[in-house]
Design a protein around this motif. Structure first.
Motif, PDB file in Angstrom:
ATOM      1  N   ALA A   1       0.825  -1.204   0.000  1.00  0.00           N
ATOM      2  CA  ALA A   1       0.000   0.000   0.000  1.00  0.00           C
ATOM      3  C   ALA A   1       0.860   1.256   0.000  1.00  0.00           C
ATOM      4  CB  ALA A   1      -0.919  -0.002   1.219  1.00  0.00           C
ATOM      5  N   ASP A   2       0.445   2.245  -0.793  1.00  0.00           N
ATOM      6  CA  ASP A   2       1.175   3.499  -0.770  1.00  0.00           C
ATOM      7  C   ASP A   2       0.792   4.307   0.462  1.00  0.00           C
ATOM      8  OD1 ASP A   2      -1.303   3.737  -1.990  1.00  0.00           O
ATOM      9  OD2 ASP A   2      -0.680   5.233  -3.441  1.00  0.00           O
ATOM     10  N   TRP A   3       1.608   5.317   0.735  1.00  0.00           N
ATOM     11  CA  TRP A   3       1.517   6.076   1.979  1.00  0.00           C
ATOM     12  C   TRP A   3       0.157   6.760   2.114  1.00  0.00           C
ATOM     13  CZ3 TRP A   3       4.532   5.677   6.042  1.00  0.00           C
ATOM     14  CH2 TRP A   3       4.566   6.685   7.019  1.00  0.00           C
ATOM     15  N   SER A   4      -0.411   6.646   3.285  1.00  0.00           N
ATOM     16  CA  SER A   4      -1.695   7.262   3.591  1.00  0.00           C
ATOM     17  C   SER A   4      -1.681   7.642   5.057  1.00  0.00           C
ATOM     18  CB  SER A   4      -2.833   6.281   3.303  1.00  0.00           C
ATOM     19  OG  SER A   4      -2.806   5.205   4.239  1.00  0.00           O
ATOM     20  N   ARG A   5      -2.821   8.083   5.558  1.00  0.00           N
ATOM     21  CA  ARG A   5      -2.875   8.448   6.964  1.00  0.00           C
ATOM     22  C   ARG A   5      -2.774   7.240   7.895  1.00  0.00           C
ATOM     23  NH1 ARG A   5      -5.105  12.472   4.195  1.00  0.00           N
ATOM     24  NH2 ARG A   5      -4.523  14.560   4.852  1.00  0.00           N
ATOM     25  N   ARG A   6      -2.865   6.053   7.347  1.00  0.00           N
ATOM     26  CA  ARG A   6      -2.618   4.849   8.141  1.00  0.00           C
ATOM     27  C   ARG A   6      -1.120   4.563   8.279  1.00  0.00           C
ATOM     28  NH1 ARG A   6      -5.829  -0.179   6.087  1.00  0.00           N
ATOM     29  NH2 ARG A   6      -5.186  -0.964   8.142  1.00  0.00           N
ATOM     30  N   ARG A   7      -0.285   5.266   7.502  1.00  0.00           N
ATOM     31  CA  ARG A   7       1.171   5.180   7.552  1.00  0.00           C
ATOM     32  C   ARG A   7       1.674   3.746   7.359  1.00  0.00           C
ATOM     33  NH1 ARG A   7       2.405  10.189   9.625  1.00  0.00           N
ATOM     34  NH2 ARG A   7       4.535   9.756  10.223  1.00  0.00           N
ATOM     35  N   PRO A   8       1.351   3.132   6.219  1.00  0.00           N
ATOM     36  CA  PRO A   8       1.814   1.765   5.965  1.00  0.00           C
ATOM     37  C   PRO A   8       3.304   1.716   5.637  1.00  0.00           C
ATOM     38  CG  PRO A   8       0.677   2.600   4.045  1.00  0.00           C
ATOM     39  CD  PRO A   8       0.534   3.659   5.109  1.00  0.00           C
ATOM     40  N   VAL A   9       4.000   0.778   6.243  1.00  0.00           N
ATOM     41  CA  VAL A   9       5.435   0.577   6.021  1.00  0.00           C
ATOM     42  C   VAL A   9       5.662  -0.901   5.727  1.00  0.00           C
ATOM     43  CG1 VAL A   9       7.736   0.706   7.041  1.00  0.00           C
ATOM     44  CG2 VAL A   9       6.035   2.474   7.578  1.00  0.00           C
ATOM     45  N   MET A  10       6.330  -1.205   4.617  1.00  0.00           N
ATOM     46  CA  MET A  10       6.722  -2.587   4.352  1.00  0.00           C
ATOM     47  C   MET A  10       7.992  -2.889   5.129  1.00  0.00           C
ATOM     48  SD  MET A  10       6.536  -5.568   3.119  1.00  0.00           S
ATOM     49  CE  MET A  10       5.215  -5.561   1.916  1.00  0.00           C
ATOM     50  N   VAL A  11       7.911  -3.827   6.051  1.00  0.00           N
ATOM     51  CA  VAL A  11       9.055  -4.218   6.869  1.00  0.00           C
ATOM     52  C   VAL A  11       9.684  -5.461   6.245  1.00  0.00           C
ATOM     53  CG1 VAL A  11       9.846  -4.919   9.149  1.00  0.00           C
ATOM     54  CG2 VAL A  11       7.977  -3.259   8.928  1.00  0.00           C
ATOM     55  N   PHE A  12      10.903  -5.334   5.763  1.00  0.00           N
ATOM     56  CA  PHE A  12      11.632  -6.451   5.159  1.00  0.00           C
ATOM     57  C   PHE A  12      12.466  -7.138   6.237  1.00  0.00           C
ATOM     58  CE2 PHE A  12      11.032  -3.829   1.297  1.00  0.00           C
ATOM     59  CZ  PHE A  12      10.475  -4.790   0.463  1.00  0.00           C
ATOM     60  N   ASP A  13      12.174  -8.418   6.467  1.00  0.00           N
ATOM     61  CA  ASP A  13      12.896  -9.189   7.476  1.00  0.00           C
ATOM     62  C   ASP A  13      12.867 -10.651   7.045  1.00  0.00           C
ATOM     63  OD1 ASP A  13      14.318  -9.820   9.742  1.00  0.00           O
ATOM     64  OD2 ASP A  13      12.899  -8.908  11.141  1.00  0.00           O
TER      65      ASP A  13
ATOM     66  N   GLY B   1       6.477  -8.120   5.843  1.00  0.00           N
ATOM     67  CA  GLY B   1       5.070  -7.768   5.728  1.00  0.00           C
ATOM     68  C   GLY B   1       4.826  -6.337   6.127  1.00  0.00           C
ATOM     69  N   PRO B   2       3.614  -5.844   5.866  1.00  0.00           N
ATOM     70  CA  PRO B   2       3.305  -4.449   6.170  1.00  0.00           C
ATOM     71  C   PRO B   2       3.040  -4.232   7.655  1.00  0.00           C
ATOM     72  CG  PRO B   2       1.391  -5.552   5.239  1.00  0.00           C
ATOM     73  CD  PRO B   2       2.513  -6.537   5.188  1.00  0.00           C
ATOM     74  N   ALA B   3       3.413  -3.051   8.114  1.00  0.00           N
ATOM     75  CA  ALA B   3       3.072  -2.586   9.465  1.00  0.00           C
ATOM     76  C   ALA B   3       2.465  -1.201   9.314  1.00  0.00           C
ATOM     77  CB  ALA B   3       4.306  -2.542  10.348  1.00  0.00           C
ATOM     78  N   PHE B   4       1.550  -0.873  10.192  1.00  0.00           N
ATOM     79  CA  PHE B   4       0.897   0.424  10.116  1.00  0.00           C
ATOM     80  C   PHE B   4       1.316   1.279  11.309  1.00  0.00           C
ATOM     81  CE2 PHE B   4      -1.627  -2.369   7.517  1.00  0.00           C
ATOM     82  CZ  PHE B   4      -1.928  -1.573   6.409  1.00  0.00           C
ATOM     83  N   SER B   5       1.855   2.463  10.985  1.00  0.00           N
ATOM     84  CA  SER B   5       2.309   3.418  12.002  1.00  0.00           C
ATOM     85  C   SER B   5       3.291   2.805  12.995  1.00  0.00           C
ATOM     86  CB  SER B   5       1.113   3.995  12.758  1.00  0.00           C
ATOM     87  OG  SER B   5       0.242   4.661  11.879  1.00  0.00           O
ATOM     88  N   PRO B   6       4.343   2.089  12.523  1.00  0.00           N
ATOM     89  CA  PRO B   6       5.279   1.496  13.485  1.00  0.00           C
ATOM     90  C   PRO B   6       6.029   2.571  14.270  1.00  0.00           C
ATOM     91  CG  PRO B   6       6.133   1.338  11.242  1.00  0.00           C
ATOM     92  CD  PRO B   6       4.728   1.829  11.129  1.00  0.00           C
ATOM     93  N   ARG B   7       6.111   2.373  15.589  1.00  0.00           N
ATOM     94  CA  ARG B   7       6.821   3.282  16.500  1.00  0.00           C
ATOM     95  C   ARG B   7       6.368   4.724  16.301  1.00  0.00           C
ATOM     96  NH1 ARG B   7      11.986   3.374  15.011  1.00  0.00           N
ATOM     97  NH2 ARG B   7      12.492   4.515  16.892  1.00  0.00           N
ATOM     98  N   ASP B   8       5.066   4.885  16.088  1.00  0.00           N
ATOM     99  CA  ASP B   8       4.536   6.192  15.727  1.00  0.00           C
ATOM    100  C   ASP B   8       4.719   7.221  16.834  1.00  0.00           C
ATOM    101  OD1 ASP B   8       3.220   7.602  13.584  1.00  0.00           O
ATOM    102  OD2 ASP B   8       1.481   7.778  14.890  1.00  0.00           O
TER     103      ASP B   8
END
Length: 490
Positions: free
Chosen positions: A459-471, A476-483
């Motif tokens: 997902a592209d950036w939105s107010r949910r703040r999606p971040v693809m975490v590569f590990d 997988g995606p995380a939303f607002s990590p360490r916001d």
């Protein structure tokens, strides 16, 4: 097997292996020495016949990284004056028979004073294998590329990069690439360069997409940018002018440069080389707006500088408190970081805060500035335009989280590069011998997909703040990590 491609300057001979053609050391501008030293890049002279492009071209003058980083980040040196050269890796022989392939242009990092395309880590074969024409660029570094003088153009290294992008526009079709589908990507100082390129009128229209790895937009004033030159001039006993510096033996100039900036790192700060706002090449602080953008950072950037040097253990509670005062970090921010990391040393706390203050926070803010007033918070397919209307530029954010076991570097600065290029065998200084190939497959595939379609797969950036975490073993995606921590820097 050899293959030949025709550029506007003349024919070049490359070599084909396993279905990938490599053309190395192609000049895109004239050698920046003699009368051209400290000048803007000049056109390269055309040649007759076929020019061999079988070996890497000369590298920009520089000194190796200081110990212990010199063991982790090698500095290949190729002698010669023609350091304004580039390399092309193209699929299917790369003779122009298959046109219209996406193009990716790599701009290396190194604090604007180190680095070259001759590192095996930057081999473009995997990109060509997967249908991309990969170009990597050498440009002037240090005082010759980014020293600020009253009698020389500013941002010469950035002008070199723009000259290379113009070469791509004019010549890449001969290698099967589409000049209208160019993605620039770079790491650290390369990413900072790309941020500046997105706002430069000189680079307008030369690329469609951009990837910024572990580098946030950063410029300084001409006065601030000239500090390193003034310090060098004092040690040289010479005026702080390009004319005076050009009269100094190059090895002597490099020795003095190393004595002034060689021990400086992005976390600790100090005099260095920067992109400056010059009202011409960079008319305003970089704020990418008109291109699709993929950006992100590694989870523990600071560990590349703090761990090998032992700083992470030497930093005491008192040092941490003094750093908070120096950088005017509110006590509530420090308490927030401590509460989330029970057992962390003062050095680790300081490193985490520095990573967020200098990289992750500014990158998130950059992504936020690109949000439309009513940006959706749904998955990425909702952000595509419809009905034939032009698509708004899209933004994607990632975090690289896999931890290297080498020297307890963790998810440090530059670790992701071997995964992006799918060159794990050449990145063992940082990754060790057991780096997970499935993770390299996933990261590399995302970069290729973004270059080809503008969509890396999340997902592209939105107010949910999606971040693809590569590990590894799971990405997988995380939303607002360490916001909460990141918003503390707003």
């Amino acid at each position: 097997m050899h293959t030949i491609a025709s550029t506007r300057q003349g024919k070049v001979r490359g070599q084909v292996r396993d279905g990938v053609a490599a053309y190395l050391g192609i000049p895109y501008a004239a050698p920046p020495f003699g009368a051209r030293r400290f000048r803007a890049p000049a056109p390269v002279e055309p040649w007759e016949g076929v020019r061999d492009a079988l070996e890497f071209g000369p590298t920009a003058p520089q000194r190796p990284y200081r110990a212990p980083l010199d063991r982790l980040i090698p500095t290949p040196r190729v002698p010669g004056d023609g350091c304004l050269n580039l390399n092309v890796w193209a699929p299917d022989g790369g003779d122009g028979g298959d046109r219209g392939r996406p193009v990716m242009v790599w701009i290396h990092g190194g604090s604007l004073r180190n680095g070259s395309t001759a590192l095996p880590l930057y081999d473009g074969s995997a990109f060509a294998r997967d249908g991309v024409v990969l170009v990597s660029v050498n440009y002037r570094l240090g005082v010759e590329g980014f020293g600020v003088f009253p009698d020389a153009p500013d941002n010469r290294g950035l002008l070199d990069q723009i000259a290379a992008l113009r070469w791509v526009r004019d010549n890449i079709a001969a290698f099967g690439g589409d000049p209208d589908s160019v993605t620039v990507f770079g790491e650290s100082a390369g990413a900072i360069s790309i941020a500046a390129l997105t706002t430069s009128p000189h680079a307008r229209g030369l690329f469609r997409r951009a990837i910024m790895q572990s580098g946030a937009p950063h410029t300084v004033s001409r006065g601030e940018g000239a500090k390193a030159v003034r310090l060098m001039a004092k040690r040289l006993g010479a005026p702080a002018t390009a004319e005076a510096f050009a009269a100094v033996d190059r090895e002597r100039l490099l020795d003095v440069q190393d004595s002034v900036v060689g021990g400086v790192d992005p976390i600790g700060g100090g005099p260095g080389f920067h992109i400056v706002v010059d009202d011409d090449v960079v008319p305003a602080d970089p704020a990418p707006a008109d291109v699709d953008l993929l950006l992100g950072a590694n989870r523990e950037e600071y560990r590349l500088w703090f761990v090998p040097t032992g700083a992470v253990e030497r930093i005491s509670g008192l040092t941490l408190r003094l750093a908070l005062l120096k950088f005017r970090i509110p006590g509530r921010v420090a308490r927030l970081y401590r509460s989330g990391r029970p057992g962390a040393t003062p050095g680790e706390i300081l490193g985490e805060m520095a990573t967020d203050m200098l990289l992750r926070g500014p990158l998130n803010r950059l992504a936020d500035t690109r949000l439309a007033p009513s940006a959706p918070s749904a998955p990425s397919d909702l952000s595509h335009s419809s009905g034939g209307r032009p698509q708004a530029p899209r933004t994607f954010v990632y975090e690289f989280a896999w931890r290297s076991p080498v020297l307890d570097l963790g998810a440090c600065h530059a670790l992701e590069i071997g995964f992006v290029f799918d060159t794990l065998r050449s990145s063992r200084e940082l990754t060790g011998t057991g780096a997970p190939q499935p993770l390299a497959d996933a990261v590399h595939r995302a970069w290729v997909s973004f270059a080809a379609s503008g969509d890396p797969g999340w997902a592209d950036w939105s107010r949910r703040r999606p971040v693809m975490v590569f590990d590894h073993p799971d990405s997988g995606p995380a939303f607002s990590p360490r916001d909460e921590e990141l918003r503390a820097w707003l």
